[in-house]
Design an enzyme around this catalytic site. Structure first.
Site, PDB file in Angstrom:
ATOM      1  N   TRP A 102      17.836   7.962   8.138  1.00 35.75           N
ATOM      2  CA  TRP A 102      19.282   8.223   8.120  1.00 35.75           C
ATOM      3  C   TRP A 102      19.987   7.334   7.116  1.00 35.75           C
ATOM      4  CZ3 TRP A 102      20.835  12.666   9.343  1.00 35.75           C
ATOM      5  CH2 TRP A 102      20.294  13.376  10.417  1.00 35.75           C
ATOM      6  N   ASP A 174      26.403   2.855  10.739  1.00 37.37           N
ATOM      7  CA  ASP A 174      26.162   4.167  11.344  1.00 37.37           C
ATOM      8  C   ASP A 174      25.522   3.912  12.710  1.00 37.37           C
ATOM      9  OD1 ASP A 174      25.299   6.609  12.219  1.00 37.37           O
ATOM     10  OD2 ASP A 174      24.073   7.069  10.441  1.00 37.37           O
ATOM     11  N   LYS A 198      24.601  11.896  20.604  1.00 39.63           N
ATOM     12  CA  LYS A 198      23.492  11.088  21.105  1.00 39.63           C
ATOM     13  C   LYS A 198      23.905  10.299  22.347  1.00 39.63           C
ATOM     14  CE  LYS A 198      21.531  12.070  17.000  1.00 39.63           C
ATOM     15  NZ  LYS A 198      21.728  11.871  15.567  1.00 39.63           N
TER      16      LYS A 198
HETATM   17  C1  LIG Z   1      21.872  12.179  14.293  1.00 40.90           C
HETATM   18  C2  LIG Z   1      22.228  11.145  13.285  1.00 40.90           C
HETATM   19  C3  LIG Z   1      22.989  11.445  12.136  1.00 40.90           C
HETATM   20  C4  LIG Z   1      23.412  12.845  11.782  1.00 40.90           C
HETATM   21  O1  LIG Z   1      24.385  13.315  12.602  1.00 40.90           O
HETATM   22  P1  LIG Z   1      25.023  14.768  12.382  1.00 40.90           P
HETATM   23  O2  LIG Z   1      26.102  14.748  13.400  1.00 40.90           O
HETATM   24  O3  LIG Z   1      23.969  15.775  12.606  1.00 40.90           O
HETATM   25  O4  LIG Z   1      25.571  14.805  10.989  1.00 40.90           O
HETATM   26  C5  LIG Z   1      23.315  10.410  11.288  1.00 40.90           C
HETATM   27  N1  LIG Z   1      22.929   9.155  11.525  1.00 40.90           N
HETATM   28  C6  LIG Z   1      22.192   8.830  12.617  1.00 40.90           C
HETATM   29  C7  LIG Z   1      21.786   7.415  12.835  1.00 40.90           C
HETATM   30  C8  LIG Z   1      21.820   9.819  13.527  1.00 40.90           C
HETATM   31  O5  LIG Z   1      21.085   9.488  14.604  1.00 40.90           O
END
Ligand SMILES: *Cc1c(COP(=O)(O)O)cnc(C)c1O
Length: 362
Positions: A102, A174, A198
């Protein structure tokens, strides 16, 4: 049917109690005769709920007054664009720490909007363990507009626990797969963002926590719906927010508060992760090659030493109600995502199954 435990990395399971409450008030919320999703985001009753959700999140994370909390669209990837658009002034560069899939994707997206300095911090020890270069060794640029990193790499199962020291350069994190899983000091960050699907609620909602002094410097071409200042000026209602997802996130925040908050859930998360890692480490049938201090407590990848058993493992797990254990295609093997909503009973059921499977197939 035996109880179902859903180990999906995202969208992930939500607390049963929250889903039950949402179901009970699905078509008649607060005696309005309507579903939350049918109401105007500008109605008094909706705005009160939205403000309460923000207040609860602020309390859960101890977010100081000088930070805005924005409820946005666009997911984690939306923020891969929004961060450089809002923070990367022309002539400046940004540091991107890469320790997994990511953070790598975030860096690649940011390159579309400015000058990016990619810093790879992943390393492999001689014994084959995956590790991370210690944060105080990262070659950070003291003049960078910001440093971006991903404290929990969802795909790779790698977590960086210590918050890096950036000596005044705004730190952007993030936290899509780790927000609310353990206590953090928000004041160490310039921006924290997280897709909701999540650890917060359903997909379609993204939480952005941004320090006041970082607002107002967006690049000219920033779309209005990605502009932090515009969102902040309009209480995240410049355009129609993801109203139902916001409501469900609010229910999750209430659930977490009732449970004792982030400190309480962190203890449970620690116990869940230990149970699973111990099972993996105590066997020579399963394997996780990430150095102990960098192992994720939310997303736990593991491999069967005999990969020819993968399909059988997954099929039998599903028969036991243990769903979505297949690893991400990039890393293969298995992955158990055990966010806040996963009860320890779910991890216990997984561990029991793994030990039984080992016994039969060894
Ligand atoms: C799932 C995830 C993303 C992507 O998220 P989307 O909502 O599908 O754009 C980005 N960063 C991390 C750490 C993730 O777990």
């Amino acid at each position: 049917m035996s109880e179902i435990f859903n180990f999906c990395a995202g969208p992930a399971m939500l607390p049963k109690a929250v889903m039950g409450q949402a179901q009970a008030e699905f078509i008649n919320w607060n005696n309005t005769g309507s579903s939350v999703m049918e109401l105007s985001h500008r109605s008094e009753i909706y705005m009160a709920m939205a403000a309460q959700a923000e207040a609860d999140l602020r309390e859960l994370m101890a977010i100081p007054e000088n930070y805005k909390v924005l409820f946005c669209h666009g997911g984690g990837r939306g923020q891969f664009s929004a961060v450089p658009l809002n923070l990367l002034a022309s002539g400046k560069t940004a540091d991107y720490i890469v320790n997994g899939s990511w953070s790598k994707a975030a860096a690649a997206e940011a390159e579309n909007f400015g000058d990016i300095n990619v810093i790879n911090v992943r390393e492999t020890h001689a014994n084959g363990e995956t590790s991370i270069v210690a944060a105080n060794q990262w070659p950070l640029n003291p003049d960078a507009a910001y440093v971006h990193y991903c404290p929990n790499e969802t795909v790779d199962g790698i977590e960086i626990n210590d918050i890096p020291e950036t000596h005044g350069v705004p730190l952007v994190a993030d936290m899509s797969s780790t927000i609310l899983s353990h206590e953090i000091d928000v004041t160490k960050f310039g921006v924290i963002y997280a897709g909701a699907q999540k650890n917060i609620g359903p997909s379609g909602l993204t939480i952005v926590i941004v320090r006041d002094d970082l607002l107002g410097n967006a690049q000219q071409a920033t779309p209005c719906i990605m502009n932090y200042q515009t969102a902040a000026n309009n209480d995240s209602m410049y355009n129609t927010p993801p109203t139902y997802a916001w409501y469900l996130a609010g229910l999750v925040f209430k659930w977490l508060k009732a449970l004792g908050g982030v400190k309480a859930i962190a203890k449970i998360n620690q116990a869940k992760a230990e149970l699973l890692y111990q099972t993996i480490d105590n066997s020579d049938f399963y394997l996780n090659t990430i150095e102990a201090q960098y192992r994720s407590k939310m997303n736990i990848p593991f491999w069967l030493k005999d990969e020819s058993l993968n399909d059988t493992f997954l099929a039998q797990a599903e028969q036991q109600g243990l769903m979505a254990l297949k690893g991400h295609r990039i890393v293969g093997g298995m992955r158990a995502s055990i966010y806040n909503a996963m009860p320890i009973e779910g991890v216990q059921a997984l561990v029991d199954f793994m030990q039984e499977f080992e016994k039969v197939n060894k």
